[in-house]
Write an enzyme that holds these catalytic residues in place. Structure first.
Site, PDB file in Angstrom:
ATOM      1  N   SER A 172      58.328  12.747   3.477  1.00 14.95           N
ATOM      2  CA  SER A 172      57.171  13.458   2.952  1.00 14.95           C
ATOM      3  C   SER A 172      56.833  12.880   1.582  1.00 14.95           C
ATOM      4  O   SER A 172      57.661  12.171   0.985  1.00 14.95           O
ATOM      5  CB  SER A 172      57.547  14.942   2.822  1.00 14.95           C
ATOM      6  OG  SER A 172      56.715  15.587   1.887  1.00 14.95           O
ATOM      7  N   TYR A 222      62.682  22.089   0.862  1.00  9.03           N
ATOM      8  CA  TYR A 222      62.014  21.088   1.699  1.00  9.03           C
ATOM      9  C   TYR A 222      62.089  19.708   1.033  1.00  9.03           C
ATOM     10  O   TYR A 222      62.477  18.717   1.659  1.00  9.03           O
ATOM     11  CB  TYR A 222      60.561  21.515   1.914  1.00  9.03           C
ATOM     12  CG  TYR A 222      59.718  20.557   2.724  1.00  9.03           C
ATOM     13  CD1 TYR A 222      59.769  20.571   4.121  1.00  9.03           C
ATOM     14  CD2 TYR A 222      58.858  19.646   2.110  1.00  9.03           C
ATOM     15  CE1 TYR A 222      58.984  19.697   4.875  1.00  9.03           C
ATOM     16  CE2 TYR A 222      58.071  18.780   2.849  1.00  9.03           C
ATOM     17  CZ  TYR A 222      58.132  18.807   4.230  1.00  9.03           C
ATOM     18  OH  TYR A 222      57.349  17.947   4.969  1.00  9.03           O
TER      19      TYR A 222
HETATM   20  N1  LIG Z   1      51.524  17.807   8.276  1.00  9.83           N
HETATM   21  C1  LIG Z   1      51.694  17.221   7.116  1.00  9.83           C
HETATM   22  O1  LIG Z   1      50.773  17.182   6.275  1.00  9.83           O
HETATM   23  C2  LIG Z   1      53.004  16.555   6.776  1.00  9.83           C
HETATM   24  C3  LIG Z   1      53.104  15.865   5.550  1.00  9.83           C
HETATM   25  C4  LIG Z   1      54.320  15.245   5.233  1.00  9.83           C
HETATM   26  C5  LIG Z   1      55.370  15.286   6.117  1.00  9.83           C
HETATM   27  N2  LIG Z   1      55.247  15.970   7.307  1.00  9.83           N
HETATM   28  C6  LIG Z   1      56.403  15.962   8.205  1.00  9.83           C
HETATM   29  O2  LIG Z   1      55.955  15.599   9.501  1.00  9.83           O
HETATM   30  C7  LIG Z   1      56.777  16.230  10.497  1.00  9.83           C
HETATM   31  C8  LIG Z   1      55.926  16.981  11.487  1.00  9.83           C
HETATM   32  O3  LIG Z   1      55.233  17.974  10.780  1.00  9.83           O
HETATM   33  P1  LIG Z   1      54.002  18.789  11.383  1.00  9.83           P
HETATM   34  O4  LIG Z   1      53.043  18.923  10.300  1.00  9.83           O
HETATM   35  O5  LIG Z   1      53.608  18.220  12.697  1.00  9.83           O
HETATM   36  O6  LIG Z   1      54.719  20.212  11.582  1.00  9.83           O
HETATM   37  P2  LIG Z   1      54.435  21.398  12.617  1.00  9.83           P
HETATM   38  O7  LIG Z   1      53.019  21.380  13.011  1.00  9.83           O
HETATM   39  O8  LIG Z   1      54.997  22.605  11.956  1.00  9.83           O
HETATM   40  O9  LIG Z   1      55.336  20.995  13.865  1.00  9.83           O
HETATM   41  C9  LIG Z   1      56.729  20.978  13.719  1.00  9.83           C
HETATM   42  C10 LIG Z   1      57.378  20.823  15.056  1.00  9.83           C
HETATM   43  O10 LIG Z   1      58.802  20.913  14.861  1.00  9.83           O
HETATM   44  C11 LIG Z   1      59.314  21.875  15.758  1.00  9.83           C
HETATM   45  N3  LIG Z   1      60.451  22.587  15.201  1.00  9.83           N
HETATM   46  C12 LIG Z   1      60.481  23.335  14.082  1.00  9.83           C
HETATM   47  N4  LIG Z   1      61.684  23.909  13.931  1.00  9.83           N
HETATM   48  C13 LIG Z   1      62.428  23.509  14.997  1.00  9.83           C
HETATM   49  C14 LIG Z   1      63.742  23.797  15.434  1.00  9.83           C
HETATM   50  N5  LIG Z   1      64.533  24.637  14.753  1.00  9.83           N
HETATM   51  N6  LIG Z   1      64.180  23.229  16.576  1.00  9.83           N
HETATM   52  C15 LIG Z   1      63.385  22.411  17.293  1.00  9.83           C
HETATM   53  N7  LIG Z   1      62.116  22.122  16.943  1.00  9.83           N
HETATM   54  C16 LIG Z   1      61.639  22.673  15.804  1.00  9.83           C
HETATM   55  C17 LIG Z   1      58.179  22.835  16.020  1.00  9.83           C
HETATM   56  O11 LIG Z   1      58.408  23.514  17.245  1.00  9.83           O
HETATM   57  P3  LIG Z   1      57.692  24.925  17.568  1.00  9.83           P
HETATM   58  O12 LIG Z   1      56.220  24.617  17.541  1.00  9.83           O
HETATM   59  O13 LIG Z   1      58.241  25.267  18.888  1.00  9.83           O
HETATM   60  O14 LIG Z   1      58.118  25.839  16.459  1.00  9.83           O
HETATM   61  C18 LIG Z   1      56.987  21.900  16.051  1.00  9.83           C
HETATM   62  O15 LIG Z   1      56.846  21.317  17.309  1.00  9.83           O
HETATM   63  C19 LIG Z   1      57.753  17.117   9.718  1.00  9.83           C
HETATM   64  O16 LIG Z   1      58.968  16.414   9.540  1.00  9.83           O
HETATM   65  C20 LIG Z   1      57.068  17.302   8.379  1.00  9.83           C
HETATM   66  O17 LIG Z   1      58.001  17.555   7.358  1.00  9.83           O
HETATM   67  C21 LIG Z   1      54.091  16.597   7.650  1.00  9.83           C
END
Ligand SMILES: NC(=O)c1ccc[n+]([C@@H]2O[C@H](COP(=O)([O-])OP(=O)(O)OC[C@H]3O[C@@H](n4cnc5c(N)ncnc54)[C@H](OP(=O)(O)O)[C@@H]3O)[C@@H](O)[C@H]2O)c1
Length: 246
Positions: free
Chosen positions: A153, A166
């Site tokens: 991130s 985080y």
């Molecule tokens: N979006 C951004 O702007 C951003 C920026 C920087 C970094 N990131 C990183 O990118 C990655 C994806 O983020 P995102 O934005 O796509 O997040 P998201 O929309 O919250 O999706 C997260 C996914 O992880 C799954 N998950 C969460 N807790 C879990 C657990 N205990 N066991 C198994 N699966 C679990 C969720 O499953 P459920 O839906 O079933 O809960 C969901 O499918 C993360 O590592 C995040 O830190 C995102």
């Protein structure tokens, strides 16, 4: 945006595990890997969401995926070992893993971080990644071109006020990526980390509920880097933290 256009069937013959494949960036990455010919293993917490991704992939005519419902919060090292054994038995190889699932926890002043939030974030974002990687690496080194991709991130190499658990978990993730990359330098396994940048997903909405979502990149927009790191075109890239958005 990182620029890369894979050739058709660029990932054909590869088996790729994606964690957090039911929503957000993980879902889009899984569908894109399948689109370019990979057999994807969809790991996630919510079975219904995984089934919807499975249907989307099958209905598009891409290779049939596998589903692994697993909550990273409660899973043990043995769960990961058993999972890898099953993947190799049923799909014969493991060529890629996108460790994408994470939780945000609470944004709060450092002195007020509560134990439960700290433990939960560290369990999912750090401990689970470590035990998963330990289980995955022996199988992945059997592949003649394997790619292990962690997710970091903007706060994974620069701390930010109130983002304690985080941010700290992502610093540790980057450290883990570098340790593994160094240990396997020169082997058939490469290890890198993606910083997706601000992307329109549920996690982003939880962190910034009031922002204009129209100004954000979509998960689809950031796929070039996700595809590049799984493709043999990135065979020489190891130990890097790469930005999906410029
Ligand atoms: N979006 C951004 O702007 C951003 C920026 C920087 C970094 N990131 C990183 O990118 C990655 C994806 O983020 P995102 O934005 O796509 O997040 P998201 O929309 O919250 O999706 C997260 C996914 O992880 C799954 N998950 C969460 N807790 C879990 C657990 N205990 N066991 C198994 N699966 C679990 C969720 O499953 P459920 O839906 O079933 O809960 C969901 O499918 C993360 O590592 C995040 O830190 C995102």
């Amino acid at each position: 945006m990182f620029k890369y256009q894979p050739t058709e069937n660029n990932l054909a013959g590869k088996t790729i595990l994606v964690t957090g494949a039911g929503a957000g960036i993980g879902k889009t990455a899984a569908i894109n890997y399948a689109k370019y010919g990979a057999t994807v293993v969809l790991l996630g917490k919510t079975v219904k969401k995984l089934e919807a991704v499975y249907d989307e992939i099958v209905n598009a005519g891409y290779p049939e995926p596998a589903i692994i419902p697993l909550d990273l919060k409660g899973a043990t090292p043995q769960h990961y070992k058993d999972m890898v054994t099953t993947i190799v038995e049923q799909l014969s190889s493991l060529d890629g893993a996108l460790l994408n699932a994470s939780v945000l926890g609470e944004l709060t002043p450092f002195t007020q971080i509560n134990k439960q939030t700290w433990d939960d974030v560290m369990q999912v974002n750090l401990n689970a990644q470590m035990y998963l990687a330990q289980a995955l690496i022996p199988a992945m080194t059997q592949s003649n071109s394997a790619s292990l991709v962690f997710t970091t991130s903007g706060v994974g190499n620069k701390g930010r006020a109130f983002w304690g658990p985080y941010s700290i978990s992502k610093f540790a993730t980057e450290g883990m990526m570098q340790v593994i990359a160094d240990e396997y330098e020169g082997s058939s396994l490469r290890t890198n980390a993606i910083n997706p940048g601000a992307t329109n997903t549920n996690m982003r909405s939880s962190a910034f509920p009031a922002e204009d979502k129209g100004s954000l990149a979509s998960a689809e927009d950031i796929m070039p880097l996700y595809l590049y790191l799984m493709s043999d075109d990135s065979k020489h890239v190891n130990g890097q933290r790469l930005d999906a958005q410029a």
